[in-house]
Design an enzyme around this catalytic site. Structure first.
Site, PDB file in Angstrom:
ATOM      1  N   LYS A   7      45.287  32.961   0.620  1.00 34.82           N
ATOM      2  CA  LYS A   7      45.523  31.835  -0.548  1.00 34.82           C
ATOM      3  C   LYS A   7      44.484  32.043  -1.522  1.00 34.82           C
ATOM      4  CE  LYS A   7      48.102  28.435   2.034  1.00 34.82           C
ATOM      5  NZ  LYS A   7      48.736  29.272   3.145  1.00 34.82           N
ATOM      6  N   HIS A  19      45.672  25.509  -0.252  1.00 34.19           N
ATOM      7  CA  HIS A  19      45.248  25.811  -1.553  1.00 34.19           C
ATOM      8  C   HIS A  19      43.963  24.908  -1.898  1.00 34.19           C
ATOM      9  CE1 HIS A  19      48.700  28.106  -1.923  1.00 34.19           C
ATOM     10  NE2 HIS A  19      47.946  29.116  -2.670  1.00 34.19           N
ATOM     11  N   SER A  54      51.401  27.770  -5.018  1.00 39.98           N
ATOM     12  CA  SER A  54      51.069  26.781  -4.347  1.00 39.98           C
ATOM     13  C   SER A  54      51.821  25.635  -4.289  1.00 39.98           C
ATOM     14  CB  SER A  54      49.483  26.190  -5.054  1.00 39.98           C
ATOM     15  OG  SER A  54      49.112  25.132  -4.335  1.00 39.98           O
TER      16      SER A  54
END
Length: 118
Positions: free
Chosen positions: A19, A46, A87
């Site tokens: 991420k 995230h 995200s």
């Protein structure tokens, strides 16, 4: 070099799929800002990336806001980075901005981006 210029534009892990977030860092009480990319395999979500970097940047006198997130596929052997995904917490980052920052930081790499989720 100003304090803002001293903040690295890109800090990501060396290999794997992980991420990332795109963050706007501003000098408190000023219009000066810079967008930075942070990505790591250590983050399950995230917001974990933001929770790690925000306190140290705030302590240095900066204000931070997340512009969005996604994923990076980093292959240092082939010198390729792929930017994709989004995200669920912050929404999709502008992958074109992320890709341009990565191209500057990894000038000998092929960097591509897509709006695909996987």
């Amino acid at each position: 070099m100003s304090a803002l210029e001293a903040v690295s534009e890109v800090t990501i892990d060396s290999d794997g799929v992980f991420k990332y977030i795109l963050v706007r860092v501003s000098v408190r009480g000023s219009e000066q800002c810079r967008d930075i990319v942070r990505g790591t395999k250590c983050a399950e979500f995230h917001n974990h990336i933001f929770e790690k970097i925000n306190p140290e940047l705030e302590a240095a006198g900066f204000e931070c806001s997340v512009l969005g997130g996604g994923k990076l596929e980093h292959n240092s052997n082939d010198k390729k980075i792929r930017v994709f995904g989004e995200s669920t917490v912050y929404g999709k980052a502008d992958h074109s901005i992320t890709a341009e920052k990565l191209k500057k930081a990894f000038s000998d790499y092929v960097v591509i981006w897509t709006d695909d989720k996987k």
